[in-house]
Design a protein around this motif. Structure first.
Motif, short mmCIF file in Angstrom:
data_model
loop_
_atom_site.label_atom_id
_atom_site.label_comp_id
_atom_site.label_asym_id
_atom_site.label_seq_id
_atom_site.Cartn_x
_atom_site.Cartn_y
_atom_site.Cartn_z
N ILE A 156 0.84 -1.21 0.00
CA ILE A 156 0.00 0.00 0.00
C ILE A 156 0.87 1.26 0.00
O ILE A 156 0.65 2.20 -0.76
CB ILE A 156 -0.95 -0.01 1.21
N LEU A 215 2.69 1.51 -3.47
CA LEU A 215 1.84 1.79 -4.62
C LEU A 215 1.12 3.14 -4.54
O LEU A 215 0.83 3.75 -5.57
CB LEU A 215 0.79 0.68 -4.77
N TYR A 216 0.87 3.62 -3.33
CA TYR A 216 0.05 4.82 -3.17
C TYR A 216 0.72 5.87 -2.28
O TYR A 216 0.14 6.29 -1.27
CB TYR A 216 -1.32 4.46 -2.62
N GLU A 252 1.03 8.90 -2.75
CA GLU A 252 0.24 10.12 -2.78
C GLU A 252 -1.21 9.88 -2.37
O GLU A 252 -2.08 10.73 -2.58
CB GLU A 252 0.31 10.76 -4.16
N ASN A 295 -4.85 7.34 -1.96
CA ASN A 295 -5.78 6.69 -2.89
C ASN A 295 -7.21 6.98 -2.43
O ASN A 295 -7.63 6.51 -1.38
CB ASN A 295 -5.54 5.19 -2.94
N SER A 306 -2.46 11.35 1.39
CA SER A 306 -1.09 11.34 0.88
C SER A 306 -0.09 11.14 2.02
O SER A 306 -0.24 11.68 3.11
CB SER A 306 -0.78 12.65 0.17
N ASP A 310 6.36 8.69 3.11
CA ASP A 310 6.10 7.80 1.97
C ASP A 310 7.17 6.71 1.85
O ASP A 310 6.99 5.75 1.10
CB ASP A 310 6.00 8.59 0.67
#
Length: 250
Positions: free
Chosen positions: A47, A50-51, A53, A55, A62, A97
């Protein structure tokens, strides 16, 4: 409109809203068996990867830039050797992130908590600050802009939970979020300490940075509480729409 019409209208609005709020994980995220914490840890890392920023499909915000109006980094306590008031405003946090989940526990069908352990290689906090008091034996006072770079941040989370029924499915309710944090080192960059005295500002930043492990021990409790605010901003929106019954494949 009669009372019965109003009741019918309200029911239809609420029923429709419940379906708007309902969501599911994207198909590229593997669902795991309950209790398979190796799989669950891997899925959490997927997760994040892949994301970064976020989802909107499951209300994930984000991770690249997190903002807070205020973060209390330390506060004076007459029972503590730390006599310091330290607050941050207009807070911008980057680096989350790159979070890597190390382990998980408690992800069973019948549970009252979830545990997650994760690390972040580098976290930067930019904010306006107000500080007054002592860090270690260093007097420190001022307000202005600051940047604080945290390296090798290690976080252990225990998320105490309950459940509520919506449309026949179980949804998580947060009871309490407990955190402990540790860092490898911190680079402090306060601007405008001591009324803008550059020599004192530079010297204080160096002392705090050189002794960042000891400084951190003084502030860890309050910082962990502030980090809890950040994690709640990630955790609560997805839990509003993801049914716990749909977390697992069995």
């Amino acid at each position: 409109m009669c009372k019965q019409d109003w009741r019918s209208t309200i029911f239809l609005v609420l029923y429709g809203l419940s379906h708007v709020l309902a969501c599911d994980l994207p198909p590229e995220i593997q669902k795991c068996k309950a209790g398979d914490h190796v799989c669950i840890t891997r899925a959490m890392n997927d997760i994040t990867r892949l994301y970064p920023e976020g989802n909107p499909v499951f209300n994930m915000p984000s991770l690249k830039l997190v903002t807070l109006d205020k973060l209390v980094a330390a506060k004076t306590d007459s029972k503590s050797p730390l006599q310091l008031s330290f607050e941050l405003f207009d807070v911008k946090i980057t680096g989350l992130d790159k979070t890597k989940v190390l382990s998980t526990n408690g992800f069973e069908k019948q549970t009252d908590y979830h545990g997650v352990e994760f690390v972040v290689p580098l976290v930067k906090i930019n904010a306006r600050y107000e500080i007054d008091g002592k860090l270690l034996v260093v007097p420190i006072k001022g307000k202005g802009n600051g940047e604080f770079t945290l390296k090798d941040v290690h976080v252990t989370v225990k998320h105490k939970i309950g459940f509520e029924k919506r449309e026949g499915k179980n949804y998580i309710k947060t009871a309490k979020l407990l955190l402990s944090t540790d860092v490898g080192s911190v680079i402090y960059n306060f601007e405008n300490l001591f009324g803008g005295n550059k020599e004192l500002t530079d010297a204080t930043n160096k002392i705090l940075t050189d002794n960042s492990r000891d400084v951190w021990k003084s502030m860890e409790k309050e910082f962990s509480a502030g980090l809890g605010q950040v994690l709640e901003s990630f955790i609560l929106p997805p839990l509003e729409c993801l049914s716990y019954d749909d977390f697992f494949v069995d």
